[in-house]
Design a protein around this motif. Structure first.
Motif, PDB file in Angstrom:
ATOM      1  N   ASN A 135      -7.672 -24.469  14.362  1.00 11.01           N
ATOM      2  CA  ASN A 135      -8.254 -23.379  13.780  1.00 11.01           C
ATOM      3  C   ASN A 135      -7.833 -22.921  12.476  1.00 11.01           C
ATOM      4  N   GLY A 136      -6.667 -23.699  11.962  1.00 11.81           N
ATOM      5  CA  GLY A 136      -6.309 -23.503  10.684  1.00 11.81           C
ATOM      6  C   GLY A 136      -5.446 -22.109  10.550  1.00 11.81           C
ATOM      7  N   ARG A 137      -5.042 -21.577  11.424  1.00 14.09           N
ATOM      8  CA  ARG A 137      -4.198 -20.472  11.471  1.00 14.09           C
ATOM      9  C   ARG A 137      -3.472 -20.276  12.698  1.00 14.09           C
ATOM     10  N   ASP A 138      -2.524 -19.263  12.515  1.00  9.45           N
ATOM     11  CA  ASP A 138      -1.676 -18.955  14.079  1.00  9.45           C
ATOM     12  C   ASP A 138      -2.460 -18.017  14.921  1.00  9.45           C
ATOM     13  N   ILE A 139      -2.682 -18.957  15.902  1.00  7.68           N
ATOM     14  CA  ILE A 139      -3.700 -18.067  17.065  1.00  7.68           C
ATOM     15  C   ILE A 139      -2.898 -17.358  17.859  1.00  7.68           C
ATOM     16  N   VAL A 140      -1.535 -17.599  17.845  1.00  8.44           N
ATOM     17  CA  VAL A 140      -0.777 -16.768  19.031  1.00  8.44           C
ATOM     18  C   VAL A 140      -1.074 -15.303  19.231  1.00  8.44           C
ATOM     19  N   PRO A 141      -1.152 -14.705  18.189  1.00  4.17           N
ATOM     20  CA  PRO A 141      -1.384 -13.054  17.946  1.00  4.17           C
ATOM     21  C   PRO A 141      -2.508 -12.777  18.932  1.00  4.17           C
ATOM     22  N   GLU A 142      -3.693 -13.551  18.760  1.00  2.00           N
ATOM     23  CA  GLU A 142      -5.052 -13.570  19.351  1.00  2.00           C
ATOM     24  C   GLU A 142      -5.032 -13.681  20.745  1.00  2.00           C
ATOM     25  N   LEU A 143      -3.879 -14.688  21.367  1.00  4.20           N
ATOM     26  CA  LEU A 143      -3.854 -14.843  22.834  1.00  4.20           C
ATOM     27  C   LEU A 143      -3.024 -13.661  23.563  1.00  4.20           C
ATOM     28  N   VAL A 144      -2.138 -12.961  22.730  1.00  4.89           N
ATOM     29  CA  VAL A 144      -1.535 -11.740  23.411  1.00  4.89           C
ATOM     30  C   VAL A 144      -2.306 -10.728  24.037  1.00  4.89           C
ATOM     31  N   GLY A 145      -2.403 -10.623  25.293  1.00  9.32           N
ATOM     32  CA  GLY A 145      -3.127  -9.634  25.911  1.00  9.32           C
ATOM     33  C   GLY A 145      -4.252 -10.094  26.675  1.00  9.32           C
ATOM     34  N   ARG A 146      -4.759 -11.424  26.386  1.00 12.17           N
ATOM     35  CA  ARG A 146      -5.738 -12.156  26.807  1.00 12.17           C
ATOM     36  C   ARG A 146      -5.339 -13.183  27.738  1.00 12.17           C
ATOM     37  N   ILE A 147      -4.257 -14.119  27.210  1.00 10.43           N
ATOM     38  CA  ILE A 147      -3.806 -15.185  28.047  1.00 10.43           C
ATOM     39  C   ILE A 147      -2.509 -15.045  28.795  1.00 10.43           C
ATOM     40  N   ASP A 148      -2.476 -15.117  30.011  1.00 10.12           N
ATOM     41  CA  ASP A 148      -1.245 -14.672  30.498  1.00 10.12           C
ATOM     42  C   ASP A 148      -0.225 -15.749  30.560  1.00 10.12           C
ATOM     43  N   THR A 149      -0.468 -17.058  30.593  1.00  9.35           N
ATOM     44  CA  THR A 149       0.368 -18.244  30.600  1.00  9.35           C
ATOM     45  C   THR A 149      -0.488 -19.222  29.734  1.00  9.35           C
ATOM     46  N   VAL A 150       0.412 -20.043  29.078  1.00  8.46           N
ATOM     47  CA  VAL A 150      -0.124 -21.231  28.472  1.00  8.46           C
ATOM     48  C   VAL A 150       0.675 -22.383  29.140  1.00  8.46           C
TER      49      VAL A 150
ATOM     50  N   GLU B 103       6.233 -19.827  20.098  1.00  7.22           N
ATOM     51  CA  GLU B 103       5.901 -18.397  19.503  1.00  7.22           C
ATOM     52  C   GLU B 103       5.233 -17.882  20.847  1.00  7.22           C
ATOM     53  N   CYS B 104       4.555 -18.609  21.722  1.00  7.96           N
ATOM     54  CA  CYS B 104       3.795 -18.073  22.910  1.00  7.96           C
ATOM     55  C   CYS B 104       5.092 -17.373  23.709  1.00  7.96           C
ATOM     56  N   ARG B 105       6.149 -18.097  24.040  1.00  9.06           N
ATOM     57  CA  ARG B 105       7.184 -17.500  24.680  1.00  9.06           C
ATOM     58  C   ARG B 105       7.635 -16.210  23.971  1.00  9.06           C
ATOM     59  N   ALA B 106       7.834 -16.189  22.645  1.00  8.73           N
ATOM     60  CA  ALA B 106       8.433 -15.222  22.031  1.00  8.73           C
ATOM     61  C   ALA B 106       7.528 -13.918  22.077  1.00  8.73           C
ATOM     62  N   ALA B 107       6.361 -14.284  22.250  1.00  7.62           N
ATOM     63  CA  ALA B 107       5.325 -13.293  22.336  1.00  7.62           C
ATOM     64  C   ALA B 107       5.068 -12.618  23.617  1.00  7.62           C
ATOM     65  N   GLY B 108       5.760 -13.103  24.674  1.00  5.74           N
ATOM     66  CA  GLY B 108       5.725 -12.556  26.085  1.00  5.74           C
ATOM     67  C   GLY B 108       4.559 -13.045  26.980  1.00  5.74           C
ATOM     68  N   ILE B 109       3.984 -14.374  26.428  1.00  6.09           N
ATOM     69  CA  ILE B 109       3.094 -15.261  27.260  1.00  6.09           C
ATOM     70  C   ILE B 109       3.976 -16.276  28.045  1.00  6.09           C
ATOM     71  N   GLY B 110       3.675 -16.401  29.439  1.00  6.14           N
ATOM     72  CA  GLY B 110       4.202 -17.187  30.254  1.00  6.14           C
ATOM     73  C   GLY B 110       3.902 -18.614  29.764  1.00  6.14           C
ATOM     74  N   LEU B 111       5.249 -19.561  29.883  1.00  2.00           N
ATOM     75  CA  LEU B 111       5.260 -20.833  29.091  1.00  2.00           C
ATOM     76  C   LEU B 111       5.583 -21.921  30.316  1.00  2.00           C
ATOM     77  N   ARG B 112       4.521 -22.562  30.373  1.00  4.70           N
ATOM     78  CA  ARG B 112       5.018 -24.116  31.331  1.00  4.70           C
ATOM     79  C   ARG B 112       4.686 -25.217  30.215  1.00  4.70           C
ATOM     80  N   MET B 113       5.485 -26.290  30.437  1.00  2.00           N
ATOM     81  CA  MET B 113       5.216 -27.288  29.590  1.00  2.00           C
ATOM     82  C   MET B 113       5.428 -28.703  30.420  1.00  2.00           C
TER      83      MET B 113
END
Length: 200
Positions: free
Chosen positions: A109-124, A158-168
């Motif tokens: 997307n050519g930009r940092d999308i993580v702020p847009e996921l916050v509050g919308r996506i619970d886990t990545v 960045e997702c983890r730092a933003a409070g989004i659950g992280l699985r890898m």
């Protein structure tokens, strides 16, 4: 008939695109046309956000703890639809959301999308796939080339730092057992949950 929504186990998955910047050597879509109860995951056309919402309204989600963006493509290729539908899932359906991703959405997307996921996506759930860039390029063959591995790790961090659950995860059989352990250590350092998955 192509499926935009399918059930695997008790969970429903949204198949919103077949586009993907990677050509992973283990990709299940190279082996099968379908997963779960889907008729076919190869789309005739990409569904609109409203079509996805209607499909979700038409099924019984009572046994599904979350709704997952994951099909035969990379969901962040259609980030605007992901964000729209995720808000609908939270607001009307009262379900949690998970994004299964290669982690390259910022490059796509050519930009940092993580702020847009916050509050919308619970886990990545991010496909790590390798312990270093050399192996990553061999296994996933990203169209963005060198730098993709670092971009994926940065997204996860960045997702983890933003409070989004992280699985890898990594896929068994395509990297060495030693590299699997190295991947586990990487995920632990990022504060995520690690999983070794099969191709099917």
């Amino acid at each position: 008939m192509s499926s935009i929504l399918y059930r695997y186990g008790s969970t429903y998955y949204i198949n919103l695109t077949n586009r993907c910047p990677c050509k992973c050597i283990f990709c299940v879509r190279n082996q099968f046309d379908t997963l779960g109860d889907a008729d076919c995951l190869w789309l005739d056309r990409e569904p609109t956000a409203d079509e996805i919402k209607d499909a979700l309204r038409s099924v019984d989600l009572s046994e599904s703890d979350e709704v997952v963006f994951c099909g035969y493509g990379e969901p962040t290729e259609r980030l605007d639809v992901v964000l729209d539908v995720a808000e609908f899932i939270h607001g009307e359906l009262r379900k949690r959301t998970r994004l299964d991703t290669n982690g390259l959405g910022c490059l796509i997307n050519g930009r940092d999308i993580v702020p847009e996921l916050v509050g919308r996506i619970d886990t990545v759930s991010v496909s790590l796939n390798a312990p270093n860039e050399e192996e990553y390029l061999r296994v996933t063959k990203p169209s963005f080339g060198p730098g993709s591995y670092d971009a994926m790790l940065s997204f996860a961090r960045e997702c983890r730092a933003a409070g989004i659950g992280l699985r890898m995860s990594v896929v068994s059989g395509f990297i060495s057992d030693q590299d699997v352990q190295k991947c586990a250590s990487i995920v632990d350092s990022l504060g995520g949950r690690f999983r070794v998955r099969r191709t099917v």
